[in-house]
Motif scaffolding. Structure first.
Motif, short mmCIF file in Angstrom:
data_model
loop_
_atom_site.label_atom_id
_atom_site.label_comp_id
_atom_site.label_asym_id
_atom_site.label_seq_id
_atom_site.Cartn_x
_atom_site.Cartn_y
_atom_site.Cartn_z
N UNK A 232 0.82 -1.20 0.00
CA UNK A 232 0.00 0.00 0.00
C UNK A 232 0.85 1.25 0.00
N UNK A 233 1.86 1.31 0.88
CA UNK A 233 2.72 2.49 0.95
C UNK A 233 4.02 2.13 1.64
N UNK A 234 5.04 2.89 1.35
CA UNK A 234 6.36 2.73 1.98
C UNK A 234 6.70 4.05 2.65
N UNK A 235 6.68 4.05 3.98
CA UNK A 235 6.99 5.23 4.77
C UNK A 235 8.32 5.01 5.48
N UNK A 236 8.83 6.06 6.11
CA UNK A 236 10.07 5.93 6.87
C UNK A 236 9.85 4.94 8.01
N UNK A 237 10.55 3.82 7.95
CA UNK A 237 10.49 2.84 9.03
C UNK A 237 9.28 1.93 9.01
N UNK A 238 8.43 1.97 7.96
CA UNK A 238 7.26 1.11 7.95
C UNK A 238 6.76 0.90 6.52
N UNK A 239 6.30 -0.32 6.26
CA UNK A 239 5.66 -0.66 4.99
C UNK A 239 4.25 -1.14 5.31
N UNK A 240 3.26 -0.56 4.64
CA UNK A 240 1.86 -0.94 4.85
C UNK A 240 1.39 -1.79 3.68
N UNK A 241 0.48 -2.76 3.99
CA UNK A 241 -0.02 -3.71 3.01
C UNK A 241 -1.55 -3.62 2.90
N UNK A 242 -2.08 -4.17 1.79
CA UNK A 242 -3.53 -4.28 1.62
C UNK A 242 -4.08 -5.60 2.18
N UNK A 243 -3.21 -6.50 2.58
CA UNK A 243 -3.59 -7.76 3.21
C UNK A 243 -2.49 -8.09 4.21
N UNK A 244 -2.79 -8.93 5.19
CA UNK A 244 -1.77 -9.19 6.22
C UNK A 244 -0.69 -10.15 5.74
N UNK A 245 0.50 -9.99 6.31
CA UNK A 245 1.57 -10.97 6.18
C UNK A 245 1.55 -11.86 7.43
N UNK A 246 2.11 -13.06 7.29
CA UNK A 246 2.11 -14.02 8.38
C UNK A 246 3.53 -14.49 8.66
N UNK A 247 3.86 -14.75 9.93
CA UNK A 247 5.24 -15.07 10.28
C UNK A 247 5.72 -16.45 9.86
N UNK A 248 4.80 -17.37 9.56
CA UNK A 248 5.22 -18.72 9.20
C UNK A 248 5.28 -18.93 7.68
N UNK A 249 5.27 -17.83 6.92
CA UNK A 249 5.25 -17.90 5.45
C UNK A 249 6.48 -17.18 4.89
N UNK A 250 7.08 -17.77 3.85
CA UNK A 250 8.17 -17.09 3.14
C UNK A 250 7.61 -16.42 1.89
N UNK A 251 7.95 -15.14 1.74
CA UNK A 251 7.48 -14.34 0.61
C UNK A 251 8.65 -13.97 -0.29
N UNK A 252 8.31 -13.65 -1.53
CA UNK A 252 9.27 -13.05 -2.46
C UNK A 252 8.56 -11.96 -3.25
N UNK A 253 9.33 -10.95 -3.67
CA UNK A 253 8.76 -9.95 -4.56
C UNK A 253 8.41 -10.63 -5.88
N UNK A 254 7.24 -10.31 -6.43
CA UNK A 254 6.77 -10.97 -7.64
C UNK A 254 7.65 -10.63 -8.84
N UNK A 255 7.71 -11.57 -9.75
CA UNK A 255 8.37 -11.31 -11.04
C UNK A 255 7.51 -10.35 -11.85
N UNK A 256 8.11 -9.43 -12.61
CA UNK A 256 7.34 -8.46 -13.41
C UNK A 256 6.49 -9.15 -14.47
N UNK A 257 5.40 -8.47 -14.88
CA UNK A 257 4.52 -8.94 -15.96
C UNK A 257 4.52 -7.88 -17.05
N UNK A 258 4.66 -8.32 -18.30
CA UNK A 258 4.72 -7.36 -19.40
C UNK A 258 3.33 -6.91 -19.84
#
Length: 339
Positions: free
Chosen positions: A248-274
């Motif tokens: 959703x936004x990247x502020x100083x010291x914090x990143x906000x999301x439109x859905x929650x993240x969970x501690x037992x899950x590994x995430x990666x930044x998505x690959x781009x789509x053309x």
């Protein structure tokens, strides 16, 4: 009401949703149609009572392609074989019963107001609700015109009571005759990119720190150093399904999301789509049954430039989040009735 309003004819097997003016929608309600509606709050508030639910949003993918309108409503008419069991409002205390309340044979459509307590609770806790994943649950997150962010409040409407709400969810529970059954599918074009694995120490809609391949980092600072395109979501494997968490936004010291993240899950930044539309159409099954309901994400609408572009048989609102059992982001969800 304008007595000269011409109502669209619903052909057997035809797609059921498109943009209509208030007079046409009102006539359908008074004729006893069961409707799922999306549009501007002022339009929804003018409608007569009936068997319908709705939520605020002015962005749509319609028959003429992607469009924004404050003058028309996106109207999805439920097929004649669908029996509406009940329409209910759920607050923070009752939300966990949404699937338990649903008929054993059928489906439920839920609309949640964005940024509300019930939105947050559903996003965090839905996977643990009684009967979740056993009874089909689909829906979307109501929003506002992007020009009105911070000034207008997303709302949902219970048409059976003529009531609009900003802190409760509205749900239409439906029954289907045997052997018919509801099937929910998602189309998510995003896949994990080749970057490092990301883990979080707490669940929630924001994060200050992230573990990057096990090393703690200031998440906002790390994203900036990497030059990350924040239009791309975080992607993770949730029990075999690729699920997005949009930034959703990247502020100083914090990143906000439109859905929650969970501690037992590994995430990666998505690959781009053309080319989103070309990839989307290629990802659809070859033979899609008639679609009863679908919605797509406002971020897909914006980032993929869907204004005026078509996405095949999938028409519906472009929303602040999608529901296919749990909360999703940057995903198209759809429901078909089969059997």
């Amino acid at each position: 009401m304008n007595s000269g309003t011409t109502l669209p004819v619903r052909a057997p097997g035809a797609d059921l949703g498109d943009l209509l003016d208030v007079d046409a929608v009102s006539a359908l309600i008074l004729a006893g149609e069961r409707l799922l509606l999306a549009g501007d709050e002022a339009l929804l508030a003018r409608l007569p009572r009936g068997t319908w639910i709705g939520g605020t949003i002015p962005y749509f993918v319609a028959a003429d392609g992607g469009t924004s309108s404050r003058e028309r409503l996106f109207c999805t008419r439920l097929p004649a074989e669908v029996e509406v069991d009940s329409i209910r409002l759920y607050d923070a205390a009752s939300l966990a019963h949404v699937c338990a309340d649903a008929p054993a044979e059928g489906f439920s459509v839920m609309i949640l107001p964005a940024f509300s307590e019930v939105h947050s609770l559903f996003a965090r806790n839905a996977p643990n609700y009684e009967d979740m994943y056993l009874k089909p649950l689909i829906g979307w997150i109501a929003g506002v015109h992007l020009d009105d962010l911070g000034r207008a409040t997303p709302k949902v409407f219970d048409g059976s009571r003529g009531e609009g709400c900003e802190e409760r969810a509205v749900v239409l529970h439906a029954r289907l005759p045997e052997p018919r059954y509801a099937r929910i599918e998602i189309v998510n074009l995003f896949r994990p990119g080749s970057g490092p694995g990301l883990r979080f120490t707490d669940k929630g809609f924001s994060a200050a720190k992230v573990l990057v391949d096990g090393v703690e980092q200031d998440f906002a600072a790390w994203l900036r150093r990497q030059g990350t395109d924040t239009r791309l979501p975080l992607v993770a494997d949730y029990c075999g399904a690729m699920v997005n968490v949009s930034i959703k936004s990247v502020e100083a010291g914090r990143v906000d999301f439109y859905a929650p993240v969970f501690p037992d899950i590994e995430y990666r930044i998505a690959a781009p789509i053309d080319d989103y539309v070309a990839r989307f159409l290629a990802a659809l099954p070859a033979d899609v049954p008639p679609v009863t309901f679908s919605c797509n994400c406002i971020l897909n609408y914006l980032y993929s430039n869907l204004e005026g572009r078509h996405t095949g048989p999938m028409r519906g609102p472009a929303t602040f989040g999608e529901i296919a059992y749990q909360l999703l982001n940057q995903t198209l969800v759809y429901l078909t009735i089969e059997g």
